[in-house]
Design an enzyme around this catalytic site. Structure first.
Site, PDB file in Angstrom:
ATOM      1  N   ASP A  14       0.881  -1.173   0.000  1.00 20.26           N
ATOM      2  CA  ASP A  14       0.000   0.000   0.000  1.00 20.26           C
ATOM      3  C   ASP A  14       0.914   1.217   0.000  1.00 20.26           C
ATOM      4  O   ASP A  14       2.144   1.092   0.119  1.00 20.26           O
ATOM      5  CB  ASP A  14      -0.890  -0.020   1.259  1.00 20.26           C
ATOM      6  N   SER A  15       0.313   2.401  -0.083  1.00 20.83           N
ATOM      7  CA  SER A  15       1.123   3.614   0.038  1.00 20.83           C
ATOM      8  C   SER A  15       1.576   3.802   1.488  1.00 20.83           C
ATOM      9  O   SER A  15       2.608   4.418   1.741  1.00 20.83           O
ATOM     10  CB  SER A  15       0.309   4.826  -0.411  1.00 20.83           C
ATOM     11  N   GLY A  47      -3.382   8.750  -3.996  1.00 12.98           N
ATOM     12  CA  GLY A  47      -4.670   9.132  -4.572  1.00 12.98           C
ATOM     13  C   GLY A  47      -4.704  10.440  -5.319  1.00 12.98           C
ATOM     14  O   GLY A  47      -5.621  10.692  -6.092  1.00 12.98           O
ATOM     15  N   CYS A  77      -4.216  -1.871  -1.993  1.00 11.43           N
ATOM     16  CA  CYS A  77      -4.355  -0.459  -2.324  1.00 11.43           C
ATOM     17  C   CYS A  77      -5.330  -0.359  -3.495  1.00 11.43           C
ATOM     18  O   CYS A  77      -5.065  -0.914  -4.573  1.00 11.43           O
ATOM     19  CB  CYS A  77      -2.979   0.089  -2.713  1.00 11.43           C
ATOM     20  N   THR A  79      -6.164   2.305  -5.171  1.00 11.85           N
ATOM     21  CA  THR A  79      -5.665   3.203  -6.215  1.00 11.85           C
ATOM     22  C   THR A  79      -4.766   2.421  -7.177  1.00 11.85           C
ATOM     23  O   THR A  79      -4.881   2.545  -8.397  1.00 11.85           O
ATOM     24  CB  THR A  79      -4.909   4.378  -5.564  1.00 11.85           C
ATOM     25  N   GLU A 154      -2.871   9.109   8.040  1.00 13.69           N
ATOM     26  CA  GLU A 154      -1.406   9.008   8.154  1.00 13.69           C
ATOM     27  C   GLU A 154      -0.858   9.999   9.196  1.00 13.69           C
ATOM     28  O   GLU A 154       0.212   9.787   9.745  1.00 13.69           O
ATOM     29  CB  GLU A 154      -0.744   9.236   6.790  1.00 13.69           C
ATOM     30  N   CYS A 186     -10.945   2.534  -0.366  1.00 18.79           N
ATOM     31  CA  CYS A 186      -9.544   2.832  -0.093  1.00 18.79           C
ATOM     32  C   CYS A 186      -9.221   2.053   1.179  1.00 18.79           C
ATOM     33  O   CYS A 186     -10.023   2.062   2.128  1.00 18.79           O
ATOM     34  CB  CYS A 186      -9.348   4.328   0.137  1.00 18.79           C
ATOM     35  N   HIS A 188      -7.323   2.585   3.498  1.00 17.37           N
ATOM     36  CA  HIS A 188      -7.196   3.392   4.723  1.00 17.37           C
ATOM     37  C   HIS A 188      -8.557   3.591   5.421  1.00 17.37           C
ATOM     38  O   HIS A 188      -8.598   3.858   6.621  1.00 17.37           O
ATOM     39  CB  HIS A 188      -6.642   4.788   4.395  1.00 17.37           C
TER      40      HIS A 188
HETATM   41  N1  LIG Z   1      -4.763   2.977   0.656  1.00 13.13           N
HETATM   42  C1  LIG Z   1      -4.653   3.228  -0.723  1.00 13.13           C
HETATM   43  C2  LIG Z   1      -3.848   4.437  -1.133  1.00 13.13           C
HETATM   44  C3  LIG Z   1      -4.335   5.740  -0.633  1.00 13.13           C
HETATM   45  C4  LIG Z   1      -3.419   6.908  -0.998  1.00 13.13           C
HETATM   46  O1  LIG Z   1      -2.201   6.819  -0.799  1.00 13.13           O
HETATM   47  O2  LIG Z   1      -3.963   7.918  -1.475  1.00 13.13           O
HETATM   48  C5  LIG Z   1      -5.909   2.961  -1.487  1.00 13.13           C
HETATM   49  O3  LIG Z   1      -6.583   2.018  -1.150  1.00 13.13           O
HETATM   50  O4  LIG Z   1      -6.238   3.602  -2.438  1.00 13.13           O
END
Ligand SMILES: N[C@H](CCC(=O)O)C(=O)O
Length: 279
Positions: A14-15, A47, A77, A79, A154, A186, A188
């Site tokens: 993931d990011s 994103g 992730c 994205t 974050e 997402c 997160h």
């Molecule tokens: N958690 C990720 C990346 C979110 C991000 O870094 O913008 C997702 O599901 O899209």
């Protein structure tokens, strides 16, 4: 490259800390599997990146995970799954699962009026809308781009009153449309579930695609004869940014402070096509 104790891990990335929601599902559903977690923390959020940047980042991460000899990759992730799945399937010869299809599938089995909250890049890609309508064209889909959520998670501001205000604004158009199902588009966002649930009407079912993608991974491992019968190794956590920051943030979801390594991703040549196109 041979891995520790000869055991191959499942690679997930993931990011940042969003992929921990997938990791938690892996611990629940596949407790014997050893995991390698990568968070591209030096370059988050994804994103608000362009589609070509996202594809490039995923290409580098995939090349590194293959170097680490993982047996399967879960793109934890949305994205990356929305923007880079095609590239990954064309360029890497390893089982790879994304979160979009499992999330869409769970949603169409649940309701007809489906809301999707996602990063700007995922929402703009229409990946969820397209997947849902392909599975059931009688569904109605509303997507809302939520650029503030990932930075707030974050920055460890989940319980900040400002986060609740922002969430209220993002959810308002979906509540107005009387959605019956909400996809956390997402990884997160399940970390924001206490805030989101407090704002959603009780009748709305929330979908965390992590549950389904891990179930799909279990089936695929079984099918390929790749399930680990022994005991799992401790999860290896790697990041591209400051390891301490990741460790301090993730302890609240992991229940213990992880040992985190900082790694450098390999530089990958763009693609034979783009190299040749200048000739
Ligand atoms: N958690 C990720 C990346 C979110 C991000 O870094 O913008 C997702 O599901 O899209």
């Amino acid at each position: 490259m041979t891995t520790d104790s000869g055991q191959q891990r499942i690679g997930i990335f993931d990011s940042g800390v969003g992929g921990l929601t997938v990791l938690t599902q892996l611990y629940r559903q596949l407790p014997n599997e050893s995991i390698l977690y990568f968070g591209d923390t030096a370059r988050l959020p994804y994103g608000t990146r362009t589609p070509s940047e996202i594809v490039e980042f995923v290409r580098e991460i995939m090349a590194w995970l293959v170097e680490q000899d993982v047996k399967m990759v879960i793109m934890a992730c949305n994205t990356s799954s929305a923007l880079a799945m095609e590239m990954v399937q064309a360029e890497f010869d390893i089982p790879v699962l994304g979160v979009i299809l499992p999330g869409a599938q769970a949603a169409v089995q649940q309701g007809k009026r489906i809301g999707v909250i996602a990063t700007p890049a995922t929402a703009a890609s229409n990946a969820y809308r397209n997947a849902i309508l392909e599975m059931d064209d009688s569904c109605l889909v509303w997507q809302v781009s939520c650029p503030a959520f990932v930075p707030l998670v974050e920055q460890n501001r989940i319980h900040d009153p400002y986060t609740c205000e922002v969430a209220r604004e993002y959810l308002a158009p979906l509540i107005q449309q009387r959605i019956d199902t909400l996809i956390y588009g997402c990884t997160h966002y399940p970390l924001l579930a206490p805030v989101l649930r407090s704002l959603l009407p009780a009748g709305v079912t929330s979908i965390d695609p992590a549950v389904r993608v891990v179930a799909a991974a279990a089936r695929e491992l079984e099918l390929l004869g790749l399930r680990n019968a022994g005991t799992a190794l401790p999860t290896r956590f790697c990041v591209s940014g400051p390891p301490q920051q990741f460790a301090e943030l993730s302890v609240q979801w992991l229940g213990c402070t992880p040992a985190v390594e900082k790694i450098s991703l390999p530089t990958v040549l763009r693609s034979p096509v783009s190299l040749e196109s200048g000739e």
